[in-house]
Design an enzyme around this catalytic site. Structure first.
Site, PDB file in Angstrom:
ATOM      1  N   ASP A  28      35.501  53.578  25.271  1.00 16.80           N
ATOM      2  CA  ASP A  28      35.768  53.861  26.811  1.00 16.80           C
ATOM      3  C   ASP A  28      36.602  54.946  26.858  1.00 16.80           C
ATOM      4  OD1 ASP A  28      35.124  53.395  29.805  1.00 16.80           O
ATOM      5  OD2 ASP A  28      37.334  52.693  29.801  1.00 16.80           O
ATOM      6  N   SER A  29      36.673  55.624  28.182  1.00 20.59           N
ATOM      7  CA  SER A  29      37.508  56.652  28.476  1.00 20.59           C
ATOM      8  C   SER A  29      38.870  56.141  28.410  1.00 20.59           C
ATOM      9  CB  SER A  29      37.204  57.234  29.828  1.00 20.59           C
ATOM     10  OG  SER A  29      37.183  56.298  30.722  1.00 20.59           O
ATOM     11  N   CYS A  91      31.205  52.837  29.124  1.00 18.51           N
ATOM     12  CA  CYS A  91      31.923  53.785  30.177  1.00 18.51           C
ATOM     13  C   CYS A  91      30.513  54.270  30.804  1.00 18.51           C
ATOM     14  CB  CYS A  91      32.681  54.885  29.476  1.00 18.51           C
ATOM     15  SG  CYS A  91      33.183  56.239  30.608  1.00 18.51           S
ATOM     16  N   GLU A 170      44.404  50.369  37.664  1.00 15.11           N
ATOM     17  CA  GLU A 170      45.406  50.447  36.481  1.00 15.11           C
ATOM     18  C   GLU A 170      46.991  50.218  36.948  1.00 15.11           C
ATOM     19  OE1 GLU A 170      44.693  54.307  34.338  1.00 15.11           O
ATOM     20  OE2 GLU A 170      42.650  53.438  33.855  1.00 15.11           O
ATOM     21  N   CYS A 202      31.352  51.211  37.494  1.00 14.01           N
ATOM     22  CA  CYS A 202      32.690  51.713  36.748  1.00 14.01           C
ATOM     23  C   CYS A 202      33.297  50.360  36.010  1.00 14.01           C
ATOM     24  CB  CYS A 202      33.658  52.474  37.547  1.00 14.01           C
ATOM     25  SG  CYS A 202      35.108  52.816  36.667  1.00 14.01           S
ATOM     26  N   HIS A 204      35.953  49.626  35.555  1.00 11.13           N
ATOM     27  CA  HIS A 204      37.435  49.060  35.997  1.00 11.13           C
ATOM     28  C   HIS A 204      37.161  48.083  37.179  1.00 11.13           C
ATOM     29  CE1 HIS A 204      39.181  52.584  33.970  1.00 11.13           C
ATOM     30  NE2 HIS A 204      40.303  51.986  34.406  1.00 11.13           N
TER      31      HIS A 204
END
Length: 290
Positions: A28-29, A91, A170, A202, A204
């Site tokens: 993933d990024s 991702c 995050e 996404c 996240h």
């Protein structure tokens, strides 16, 4: 060719006898792909996994397709050097921009997160109105409308870029009133369009799924591509006879290994809030070498 599963390469890939013992590669990024890894761990507890987070170059969502593809090819080469038996592009942005190029060069099966989520949304919708929330890059790529259109041309897909969700996640503000207010503002436009299904586009976003669900309401089905991708990976490994037959031994190599391109300690701290068993180390590597 499917935009998500490397069908052509998988068809010619002949697994050696010991291939099932090799690890699965996930990348993933940054940290969002840990939600995909978590679902794989739950569904396939016998598998060894190598995770790479490109924490030096995150986010991918505001970068060009050419740049995202170059980064993804470097990561693929690193994972292949680690002798993985399959690769998961965990991702959405990399799946949207880079997967087709990766498929051409990858000698092992490779899947992304777009098609599993799109297929689940088509199965779930009742009125054909499907919302997608994602990074600006994923929305701009148009990949979800294209893949959903292949499965159900009559569906109407409405996308909304939600760039503030990633930093909120995050920062650990998963249940914060600020996150709830931002979600309300982002989703208002989609709710006015009478969507009944919403893709968390996404990796996240599953970490704030509770807040998103509260704002969207009980009449909207949330689709988590992380879970759907883990299910597709299990099917793929089973079909290729690559599922690990037994749990890894207790040798010197841990079952789960984590690599990053920067900020190893910060990554480890965040990962320990997501991965159920916790992680001991995250090793920084120079991904530009690949």
């Amino acid at each position: 060719m499917s935009a998500e599963v490397n069908a052509s390469n998988a068809a010619v890939f002949e697994a050696p006898a010991e291939a099932s013992d090799r690890p699965v590669g996930v990348f993933d990024s940054g940290v969002g792909g840990l939600t995909v890894m978590r679902e794989i761990m739950k569904l396939m507890p016998k598998e060894r996994i190598i995770y790479f987070g490109d924490t030096a170059r995150v986010p991918y969502g505001n970068k060009s397709g050419e740049t995202v593809t170059r980064f993804s090819e470097q990561i693929m080469r690193f994972l292949l050097k680690e002798d993985v038996k399959a690769i998961v592009v965990a991702c959405n942005t990399a799946s949207a921009y880079a997967l087709e190029a990766l498929e051409r060069d990858c000698p092992v099966p490779i899947i992304g997160v777009i098609v599993p989520g799109a297929a689940a949304a088509v199965r779930a919708t009742r009125n054909g109105r499907i919302g997608v929330i994602a990074t600006a890059g994923t929305i701009a790529s148009g990949i979800y409308p294209r893949e959903i259109g292949k499965l159900n041309p009559d569906s109407r897909v409405l996308g909304k870029a939600c760039p503030l969700f990633v930093p909120l996640v995050e920062e650990g503000l998963w249940q914060d009133p600020v996150t709830r207010e931002i979600a309300r503002r982002y989703l208002e436009e989609l709710m006015n369009e009478d969507i009944d299904t919403l893709i968390l586009g996404c990796t996240h976003y599953p970490l704030i799924q509770g807040v998103i669900g509260e704002v969207a309401g009980a009449g909207v089905t949330l689709v988590n591509p992380a879970y759907e991708t883990a299910r597709q990976l299990e099917i793929l490994l089973r079909e290729r006879e690559l599922l690990s037959p037994e749990a890894p031994g207790l040798g010197n190599e841990p079952q789960y290994r984590f690599y990053v391109s920067d900020m190893a300690e910060q990554f480890k701290s965040f990962a320990n809030a997501i991965i159920p068993y916790g992680i001991l180390t995250a090793k920084k590597i120079d991904i530009e070498r690949y």
